[in-house]
Write an enzyme that holds these catalytic residues in place. Structure first.
Site, PDB file in Angstrom:
ATOM      1  N   TYR A  27     -14.406 -13.769 -39.877  1.00  0.00           N
ATOM      2  CA  TYR A  27     -13.966 -13.531 -40.982  1.00  0.00           C
ATOM      3  C   TYR A  27     -14.371 -14.434 -42.303  1.00  0.00           C
ATOM      4  CZ  TYR A  27     -11.126  -9.800 -39.247  1.00  0.00           C
ATOM      5  OH  TYR A  27     -10.693  -8.663 -38.623  1.00  0.00           O
ATOM      6  N   GLY A  29     -17.067 -15.795 -44.587  1.00  0.00           N
ATOM      7  CA  GLY A  29     -18.311 -15.137 -45.234  1.00  0.00           C
ATOM      8  C   GLY A  29     -17.863 -13.687 -45.748  1.00  0.00           C
ATOM      9  N   GLY A  31     -17.183  -9.854 -45.650  1.00  0.00           N
ATOM     10  CA  GLY A  31     -16.727  -8.802 -44.743  1.00  0.00           C
ATOM     11  C   GLY A  31     -15.887  -9.419 -43.802  1.00  0.00           C
ATOM     12  N   HIS A  47      -7.135 -15.313 -46.020  1.00  0.00           N
ATOM     13  CA  HIS A  47      -7.582 -15.210 -47.409  1.00  0.00           C
ATOM     14  C   HIS A  47      -8.119 -13.958 -47.733  1.00  0.00           C
ATOM     15  CE1 HIS A  47     -11.053 -15.681 -50.191  1.00  0.00           C
ATOM     16  NE2 HIS A  47      -9.841 -16.255 -51.005  1.00  0.00           N
ATOM     17  N   ASP A  48      -8.866 -13.147 -46.887  1.00  0.00           N
ATOM     18  CA  ASP A  48      -9.421 -11.860 -47.059  1.00  0.00           C
ATOM     19  C   ASP A  48      -8.338 -10.970 -47.260  1.00  0.00           C
ATOM     20  OD1 ASP A  48     -12.016 -12.914 -46.663  1.00  0.00           O
ATOM     21  OD2 ASP A  48     -12.338 -11.916 -44.852  1.00  0.00           O
TER      22      ASP A  48
END
Length: 50
Positions: A27, A29, A31, A47-48
């Protein structure tokens, strides 16, 4: 945002975020998919999701 997340990584880990974590785990980077491989990758996953 991504800029603030990078500043937090620099402050906490003492490393530049993109050279060290730009392609780390599943996760960190661009995508992401699968199960986070460790606590650092989990932080990127969280965070994503926000």
């Amino acid at each position: 945002d991504l800029w603030q997340f990078g500043k937090m990584i620099l402050k906490v880990a003492g490393k530049l975020p993109f050279p060290y974590y730009g392609a780390y785990g599943c996760y960190c980077g661009w995508g992401g998919r699968g199960k986070p491989k460790d606590p650092t990758d989990r932080c990127c996953f969280v965070h994503d999701c926000c």
